[in-house]
Write an enzyme that holds these catalytic residues in place. Structure first.
Site, PDB file in Angstrom:
ATOM      1  N   HIS A  14      -7.541   1.657  -6.546  1.00  0.00           N
ATOM      2  CA  HIS A  14      -6.314   0.950  -6.907  1.00  0.00           C
ATOM      3  C   HIS A  14      -6.527  -0.544  -6.684  1.00  0.00           C
ATOM      4  O   HIS A  14      -6.942  -0.965  -5.599  1.00  0.00           O
ATOM      5  CB  HIS A  14      -5.156   1.455  -6.041  1.00  0.00           C
ATOM      6  CG  HIS A  14      -3.802   0.991  -6.466  1.00  0.00           C
ATOM      7  ND1 HIS A  14      -3.380  -0.312  -6.350  1.00  0.00           N
ATOM      8  CD2 HIS A  14      -2.768   1.658  -7.033  1.00  0.00           C
ATOM      9  CE1 HIS A  14      -2.148  -0.421  -6.806  1.00  0.00           C
ATOM     10  NE2 HIS A  14      -1.758   0.761  -7.220  1.00  0.00           N
ATOM     11  N   HIS A  35      -0.464   0.516   3.590  1.00  0.00           N
ATOM     12  CA  HIS A  35      -0.883  -0.871   3.769  1.00  0.00           C
ATOM     13  C   HIS A  35      -0.233  -1.489   4.989  1.00  0.00           C
ATOM     14  O   HIS A  35       0.929  -1.232   5.306  1.00  0.00           O
ATOM     15  CB  HIS A  35      -0.455  -1.662   2.515  1.00  0.00           C
ATOM     16  CG  HIS A  35      -1.088  -3.016   2.392  1.00  0.00           C
ATOM     17  ND1 HIS A  35      -0.528  -4.031   1.656  1.00  0.00           N
ATOM     18  CD2 HIS A  35      -2.237  -3.516   2.907  1.00  0.00           C
ATOM     19  CE1 HIS A  35      -1.307  -5.095   1.703  1.00  0.00           C
ATOM     20  NE2 HIS A  35      -2.343  -4.822   2.462  1.00  0.00           N
ATOM     21  N   GLU A  73       6.120  -9.087   2.479  1.00  0.00           N
ATOM     22  CA  GLU A  73       6.421  -8.666   1.121  1.00  0.00           C
ATOM     23  C   GLU A  73       7.910  -8.333   0.967  1.00  0.00           C
ATOM     24  O   GLU A  73       8.422  -7.425   1.619  1.00  0.00           O
ATOM     25  CB  GLU A  73       5.594  -7.431   0.752  1.00  0.00           C
ATOM     26  CG  GLU A  73       4.095  -7.599   0.944  1.00  0.00           C
ATOM     27  CD  GLU A  73       3.326  -6.316   0.683  1.00  0.00           C
ATOM     28  OE1 GLU A  73       3.929  -5.363   0.139  1.00  0.00           O
ATOM     29  OE2 GLU A  73       2.129  -6.253   1.015  1.00  0.00           O
ATOM     30  N   HIS A 127       9.022  -5.774   3.858  1.00  0.00           N
ATOM     31  CA  HIS A 127       7.987  -5.307   4.767  1.00  0.00           C
ATOM     32  C   HIS A 127       7.289  -6.553   5.292  1.00  0.00           C
ATOM     33  O   HIS A 127       6.527  -7.197   4.568  1.00  0.00           O
ATOM     34  CB  HIS A 127       7.009  -4.383   4.038  1.00  0.00           C
ATOM     35  CG  HIS A 127       7.677  -3.220   3.378  1.00  0.00           C
ATOM     36  ND1 HIS A 127       7.351  -2.796   2.111  1.00  0.00           N
ATOM     37  CD2 HIS A 127       8.676  -2.413   3.801  1.00  0.00           C
ATOM     38  CE1 HIS A 127       8.107  -1.757   1.784  1.00  0.00           C
ATOM     39  NE2 HIS A 127       8.917  -1.512   2.793  1.00  0.00           N
ATOM     40  N   HIS A 149       3.649   0.137   5.467  1.00  0.00           N
ATOM     41  CA  HIS A 149       4.473   0.540   4.331  1.00  0.00           C
ATOM     42  C   HIS A 149       3.585   1.256   3.326  1.00  0.00           C
ATOM     43  O   HIS A 149       2.363   1.282   3.459  1.00  0.00           O
ATOM     44  CB  HIS A 149       5.159  -0.664   3.683  1.00  0.00           C
ATOM     45  CG  HIS A 149       4.223  -1.745   3.255  1.00  0.00           C
ATOM     46  ND1 HIS A 149       3.709  -2.683   4.141  1.00  0.00           N
ATOM     47  CD2 HIS A 149       3.669  -2.057   2.050  1.00  0.00           C
ATOM     48  CE1 HIS A 149       2.916  -3.518   3.508  1.00  0.00           C
ATOM     49  NE2 HIS A 149       2.849  -3.153   2.224  1.00  0.00           N
TER      50      HIS A 149
END
Length: 480
Positions: free
Chosen positions: A313, A356, A362, A386, A392
């Site tokens: 990803h 993560h 974020e 977050h 998260h």
């Protein structure tokens, strides 16, 4: 020419390269533009002649210091019927908007918390009461200080009324506005812009503007940066093309009104507080202008996303639309990142976002659809935060649904993610959260529950139980 009895924009000129049936725009980001609503109203060969054409006043609006290096120097010359200095003294606005913050060191209004936070969509207020963009704007979180010219703020807005007889000016920083519901018709000193959900608009520091609601109530998100301006990110190995193209950013063309407007109010945000001054004319009296410091809008559907084409990803930074950099290379005061419709083709890969912990903070919003990492609870018009190093990632339902397809040949087939548009404001600074945001009835107090159901899928030949200590084949009992 335009006046209060004829609100239509002027006929298109050759320089007006883009637009719909009503509004015309100049194409490009970072360009030096020129635009005039009346032919011959721009001075030729100089910025401030002894007498400007048509008896206009010359006024410069500086977005950077005079001595900022040329490639980053921002300024625009405005040629207006009366200069903006022609107003009564400023006074604190009555009533104030007490839910705006410009200094995040103030512990009476903000709180530090590492907890994962999520909010349901704020209901747009029904009239009465009548709430315009200024009164409907409220701060969620931020860091730094507008007084120190370093930091950011994240706001949301919910309005049911157009601004009437007043204009807003943000002396603290640049606004990046993301409407989620309802169109915005924004009049600026450079002209008019119609902004739809799925588009963004940037109003640079110091511009006066008014927000009308042409199709009724509106709500959305606003990021604000102190002491910096947004720019396109560097593309690095991607090359010369991709992501957001400069040609797709649109700035307005000159439009003005000249009728007397007794009691017209300028609302100025200064240090996070609101002040008002009255004047007898509209601030949108600029007949012509030229420069590179201008408002602009962008249609997010024109973003050209890049993605992994074999495995794993990609990091979300590959979806950066605009960035406000710091002095440290690769570190942003604020990035604006989107998660648009796109193809997912990675093989043998967990395709939703990974779990993560990030040194950046974020803040996420959802314009429409369902976000790929949250099957439930994250709704259009809602938001999540977050903060730095707070864990998260995908919720339980998303994770279990994804791994349940393990071994299914279709799991490696290309699939198109469609019907969704989420975004992220990401910052290297650690935000403090406003007390009213923490106490809001829209806050989802059960947000943490979306991960509590994640269970262990660990299996090991030498240890099948869950109660004993974890060991490996190499563990030895050492005694001295």
């Amino acid at each position: 020419m335009s006046n209060s009895n004829d609100p239509r924009p002027p006929p298109p000129h050759p320089e007006q390269l883009e637009g719909d049936d009503t509004y015309r725009y100049l194409s490009g980001l970072g360009n030096s533009f020129s635009s005039e609503a009346v032919p011959g109203s721009l001075p030729v060969g100089q910025n401030s002649p002894l007498l400007c054409p048509l008896g206009l006043y010359a006024e410069q609006l500086s977005g950077t210091s005079f001595t900022t290096p040329r490639h980053r120097n921002l300024r625009t010359w405005l040629y207006r019927i009366k200069p903006s200095v022609t107003h009564e003294p400023f006074h604190p606005r009555d009533p104030p908007n007490r839910r705006l913050v410009g200094d995040f060191d103030d512990r009476s209004t903000t709180v530090a918390t590492p907890t994962q936070l999520r909010w349901r969509p704020e209901e747009v207020p029904r009239a009465p009461p009548h709430v315009d963009f200024v009164d409907g704007l409220y701060t969620i979180c931020g860091a730094g200080s507008s007084f120190l010219r370093h930091g950011f703020a994240i706001h949301m807005y919910a309005a049911n009324k157009s601004m009437d007889g007043c204009a807003f000016c943000n002396a603290d920083g640049d606004f990046l506005i993301v409407p989620q519901q309802g169109k915005l018709l924004i009049t600026t000193e450079c002209g008019k812009m119609l902004v739809l959900p799925g588009e963004i608009v940037v109003i640079p520091q110091g511009f006066r503007f008014a927000v009308d609601l042409p199709d009724g109530p509106s709500r959305g998100y606003v990021s604000e940066i102190f002491g910096a301006h947004f720019q396109l990110p560097d593309l690095g190995p991607i090359g010369a093309n991709g992501l957001a193209s400069a040609r797709d950013f649109l700035s307005p063309t000159a439009w003005f009104e000249q009728a007397r407007r007794p009691g017209y109010t300028i609302v100025q945000k200064y240090g996070g507080e609101l002040f008002t001054a009255t004047q007898d004319f509209s601030p949108f009296n600029v007949v012509a202008w030229h420069g590179n410091y201008v408002p602009y809008k962008y249609d997010l559907s024109k973003f050209c996303p890049f993605n992994t084409v074999l495995f794993d990803h990609a990091d979300p930074s590959v979806n950066t639309v605009l960035t406000a950099p710091t002095d440290k290379p690769g570190v942003a005061l604020l990035d604006f990142v989107i998660f648009p419709p796109r193809w997912l083709v990675a093989e043998n890969t967990f395709r939703p976002p990974y779990y993560h912990r990030n040194c950046m903070s974020e803040f996420m919003g959802l314009i429409y659809g369902i976000y790929e990492a949250k099957a439930d609870g994250f709704l259009p018009g809602g938001a999540s935060l977050h903060s730095c190093m707070t864990p998260h990632g995908p919720d339980t339902k998303t994770y279990e649904a994804t791994i349940s397809r393990l071994g299914d040949a279709a799991n490696n087939e290309p699939s198109r993610l469609h019907g969704t548009l989420a975004f992220m404001f990401e910052s290297a600074l650690v935000p403090r959260v406003c007390r009213w945001a923490l106490e809001s009835p829209s806050r989802d107090l059960d947000y943490y529950q979306c991960w509590i159901g994640l269970k262990s899928h660990f299996s090991h030949d030498n240890h099948d139980g869950d109660d004993g200590p974890a060991t490996t084949g190499d563990d030895k009992d050492e005694k001295n």
